[in-house]
Design a protein around this motif. Structure first.
Motif, PDB file in Angstrom:
ATOM      1  N   PRO A 182       0.927  -1.204   0.017  1.00 44.36           N
ATOM      2  CA  PRO A 182      -0.114  -0.128  -0.108  1.00 44.36           C
ATOM      3  C   PRO A 182       1.089   1.331  -0.203  1.00 44.36           C
ATOM      4  CG  PRO A 182      -0.877  -1.735   1.678  1.00 44.36           C
ATOM      5  CD  PRO A 182       0.700  -2.136   1.061  1.00 44.36           C
TER       6      PRO A 182
ATOM      7  N   GLY B 202       0.419   5.841  -0.817  1.00 46.90           N
ATOM      8  CA  GLY B 202      -0.323   6.949  -0.778  1.00 46.90           C
ATOM      9  C   GLY B 202       0.238   7.759  -2.020  1.00 46.90           C
TER      10      GLY B 202
ATOM     11  N   SER C 188      -4.342   1.088  -0.714  1.00 50.54           N
ATOM     12  CA  SER C 188      -3.591   2.458  -0.999  1.00 50.54           C
ATOM     13  C   SER C 188      -4.572   3.365  -1.080  1.00 50.54           C
ATOM     14  CB  SER C 188      -2.862   2.037  -2.439  1.00 50.54           C
ATOM     15  OG  SER C 188      -1.780   1.265  -2.407  1.00 50.54           O
ATOM     16  N   TYR C 189      -4.181   4.694  -1.114  1.00 47.07           N
ATOM     17  CA  TYR C 189      -4.837   6.014  -1.325  1.00 47.07           C
ATOM     18  C   TYR C 189      -4.383   6.736  -2.410  1.00 47.07           C
ATOM     19  CZ  TYR C 189      -6.592   4.933   3.341  1.00 47.07           C
ATOM     20  OH  TYR C 189      -7.505   4.064   4.493  1.00 47.07           O
TER      21      TYR C 189
ATOM     22  N   VAL D 202     -13.072   8.607   0.472  1.00 47.87           N
ATOM     23  CA  VAL D 202     -12.740   8.862   1.710  1.00 47.87           C
ATOM     24  C   VAL D 202     -13.412  10.258   2.016  1.00 47.87           C
ATOM     25  CG1 VAL D 202     -11.000   9.360   3.414  1.00 47.87           C
ATOM     26  CG2 VAL D 202     -10.610   7.442   1.665  1.00 47.87           C
TER      27      VAL D 202
ATOM     28  N   SER E 217     -10.083  12.247  -1.997  1.00 46.09           N
ATOM     29  CA  SER E 217      -9.229  11.037  -1.505  1.00 46.09           C
ATOM     30  C   SER E 217     -10.235   9.783  -1.769  1.00 46.09           C
ATOM     31  CB  SER E 217      -8.735  11.291  -0.080  1.00 46.09           C
ATOM     32  OG  SER E 217      -7.647  10.042   0.194  1.00 46.09           O
TER      33      SER E 217
ATOM     34  N   ALA F 176      -9.655   5.239  -1.672  1.00 49.28           N
ATOM     35  CA  ALA F 176      -8.906   4.084  -1.283  1.00 49.28           C
ATOM     36  C   ALA F 176      -9.134   2.919  -2.136  1.00 49.28           C
ATOM     37  CB  ALA F 176      -9.199   3.855   0.322  1.00 49.28           C
TER      38      ALA F 176
ATOM     39  N   ARG G 234      -9.519  -0.926  -1.604  1.00 47.17           N
ATOM     40  CA  ARG G 234      -9.900  -1.714  -0.500  1.00 47.17           C
ATOM     41  C   ARG G 234      -8.940  -2.942  -0.653  1.00 47.17           C
ATOM     42  NH1 ARG G 234     -13.985   0.484   1.809  1.00 47.17           N
ATOM     43  NH2 ARG G 234     -15.809   1.061   0.674  1.00 47.17           N
TER      44      ARG G 234
END
Length: 143
Positions: free
Chosen positions: A23, A25, A56-57, A102, A133, A135, A137
């Motif tokens: 993961p 960002g 991850s974002y 998010v 933002s 994510a 999953r």
């Protein structure tokens, strides 16, 4: 930067620095609105977004097209800097693809600090540059 961004997220130049199997960002702040339509920004963002591992974002900001309120500013940016595209909320939202939003989702910068837009200082960023933002999953593990 736009030319390098158009490269492959899974390519050796990226993988030499970032383990995309873990993961991460991904911050695309002040980037995508500098990609012209000919650069195919949706494909550029998708190339990176789709390479993200579960957990991850993606955080992305973009200039928001507000019709006549931003048309002159966009024209000035394009004429004098060569970049600075304003795109609709729908176009900007589409960059997140199937990622889970998010809270507060695609919102103006002030909303990310827990303030209402009416309480925020009237800065250009609070007026025409929303950010969001989302994510990816994590895959479910059979238990």
């Amino acid at each position: 930067m736009a030319r390098w961004v158009g490269g492959s997220a899974a390519g050796p130049q990226v993988r030499a620095f970032i383990d995309l199997d873990e993961p991460v960002g991904l911050l695309m702040i002040g980037v995508v609105h500098h990609l012209g339509d000919d650069d195919d920004p949706a494909a550029v963002v998708a190339g990176y977004r789709d390479a993200l591992a579960g957990g991850s974002y993606l955080f992305l900001s973009h200039y928001l097209d507000r019709g006549a309120a931003t048309a002159e500013l966009e024209e000035t940016l394009l004429a004098h800097r060569g970049t600075g595209r304003f795109r609709s909320r729908a176009e900007t939202s589409a960059y997140f693809g199937g990622l889970a939003s998010v809270p507060p989702g695609l919102s103006y910068a002030a909303m990310w600090r827990g303030r209402r837009c009416s309480q925020a200082a009237s800065t250009p960023a609070s007026v025409w540059s929303p950010a969001g933002s989302a994510a990816r999953r994590r895959a479910s593990h059979p238990g």
